[in-house]
Design an enzyme around this catalytic site. Sequence first.
Site, PDB file in Angstrom:
ATOM      1  N   ASP A 195      64.552 -56.144  44.684  1.00 35.11           N
ATOM      2  CA  ASP A 195      64.893 -54.951  45.469  1.00 35.11           C
ATOM      3  C   ASP A 195      66.351 -54.597  45.247  1.00 35.11           C
ATOM      4  O   ASP A 195      67.244 -55.461  45.348  1.00 35.11           O
ATOM      5  CB  ASP A 195      64.627 -55.231  46.962  1.00 35.11           C
ATOM      6  CG  ASP A 195      64.807 -53.984  47.814  1.00 35.11           C
ATOM      7  OD1 ASP A 195      63.785 -53.314  48.077  1.00 35.11           O
ATOM      8  OD2 ASP A 195      65.950 -53.695  48.201  1.00 35.11           O
ATOM      9  N   ASN A 244      71.891 -43.361  47.174  1.00 34.95           N
ATOM     10  CA  ASN A 244      71.336 -41.998  47.270  1.00 34.95           C
ATOM     11  C   ASN A 244      72.214 -41.099  48.132  1.00 34.95           C
ATOM     12  O   ASN A 244      72.492 -39.943  47.782  1.00 34.95           O
ATOM     13  CB  ASN A 244      69.923 -42.057  47.858  1.00 34.95           C
ATOM     14  CG  ASN A 244      68.867 -42.308  46.796  1.00 34.95           C
ATOM     15  OD1 ASN A 244      69.054 -41.964  45.628  1.00 34.95           O
ATOM     16  ND2 ASN A 244      67.772 -42.926  47.191  1.00 34.95           N
ATOM     17  N   HIS A 275      70.433 -38.003  45.044  1.00 35.17           N
ATOM     18  CA  HIS A 275      69.132 -38.543  44.631  1.00 35.17           C
ATOM     19  C   HIS A 275      68.940 -38.519  43.114  1.00 35.17           C
ATOM     20  O   HIS A 275      68.238 -39.369  42.564  1.00 35.17           O
ATOM     21  CB  HIS A 275      68.008 -37.759  45.323  1.00 35.17           C
ATOM     22  CG  HIS A 275      67.917 -38.056  46.784  1.00 35.17           C
ATOM     23  ND1 HIS A 275      67.265 -39.162  47.287  1.00 35.17           N
ATOM     24  CD2 HIS A 275      68.424 -37.406  47.864  1.00 35.17           C
ATOM     25  CE1 HIS A 275      67.348 -39.171  48.607  1.00 35.17           C
ATOM     26  NE2 HIS A 275      68.057 -38.118  48.985  1.00 35.17           N
ATOM     27  N   ASP A 284      67.754 -41.660  41.020  1.00 32.09           N
ATOM     28  CA  ASP A 284      66.660 -41.685  40.036  1.00 32.09           C
ATOM     29  C   ASP A 284      67.139 -42.244  38.702  1.00 32.09           C
ATOM     30  O   ASP A 284      66.412 -42.975  38.018  1.00 32.09           O
ATOM     31  CB  ASP A 284      66.100 -40.277  39.830  1.00 32.09           C
ATOM     32  CG  ASP A 284      65.230 -39.818  40.995  1.00 32.09           C
ATOM     33  OD1 ASP A 284      64.921 -40.670  41.870  1.00 32.09           O
ATOM     34  OD2 ASP A 284      64.876 -38.636  41.033  1.00 32.09           O
ATOM     35  N   GLU A 299      62.525 -48.594  45.650  1.00 33.17           N
ATOM     36  CA  GLU A 299      63.482 -49.324  44.824  1.00 33.17           C
ATOM     37  C   GLU A 299      63.039 -50.777  44.601  1.00 33.17           C
ATOM     38  O   GLU A 299      63.851 -51.631  44.273  1.00 33.17           O
ATOM     39  CB  GLU A 299      64.874 -49.283  45.475  1.00 33.17           C
ATOM     40  CG  GLU A 299      65.015 -50.042  46.790  1.00 33.17           C
ATOM     41  CD  GLU A 299      64.684 -49.211  48.013  1.00 33.17           C
ATOM     42  OE1 GLU A 299      63.872 -48.279  47.883  1.00 33.17           O
ATOM     43  OE2 GLU A 299      65.228 -49.505  49.106  1.00 33.17           O
TER      44      GLU A 299
END
Length: 309
Positions: free
Chosen positions: A183, A191, A196, A200, A226
């Site tokens: 994780d 973010n 964002h 990504d 994630e």
Amino acid sequence: MINNQLASYEAYNISSDSFPCGALVTDPSRVITYVNSYFTNELLWKPGELIGKSADVILTHSSRIFFQSYLIPTLLHEKICQEMQLIIFNAQGLRIPITVNASLRDDGCIYWSFFNASKRDQLYDELIKTREILEQQAEKLKLLASTDELTELLNRREMKYRSALVLEQAARSHQSVGLLMLDIDHFKKINDTFGHLEGDRVLKELGKLLKEFCRQTDLVSRFGGEEFLIMLPDTSLSDTLVFCQRLHKSIEQIKVDDSLVTVSIGVSIGVSIGEDKISFTDLFTQADNAMYKAKTLGRNRTEVYAAYS
């Protein structure tokens, strides 16, 4: 009655030239003794170019081989052949596929009738092309159904399916399997701070790194958000921990930045080892618990699941 029919045919001038198909006769030496007007009208041969010549004049090499090795033996045994596929030349050398019926008479002559099968072959070609397109589309759909769109890693469903197969195989061969729940630390903050799109990009870059870092036999997936899941077949606990140590160092090379600040990416990894028969759900739950322990103990580290910890 037959005489009456023949008289009727003659009255209407019906002969072998009246039908839209080819007709020829060859003698026992394969010499052409008769051709109908189809040869002139459709195949552009003049009768004088064929009469008295071997049938090889109009047959392609492969058709001559088929003629000798299959068609003649069949005629000698059965007296008749139906719907044989041959290729002949017209007078200009153009190859034309035909479907042939032939019968062997008592005088040793073979009577041939055939029709042009070019459109049938075109239909077959179109069917083959259509099948190839459908197979390609099916392959694309299969890939889309099993792959995470952003990272191009296995998606959650495909990971669960393949992992179950690996665990069954490992149980049969008494091999250990390592499962890593990974994780990204503080991903929400990434973010919120960098946007964002940058988030990504981090996911894509990590997906690419994992794909290159792992063996071809390993299973690598984006399990959700994630979270990434990695299954290492035939891998002991010690080898899994070495793997995680190297993985932490590689992931630190992924950075996010703007004009003011640069931040390295860190991940928390939970490890579970399947040494006996175990379900994917149980092994996953163990790795997930270990990952949350890594988060609790400060993040950017690896923890191994222990039953009574």
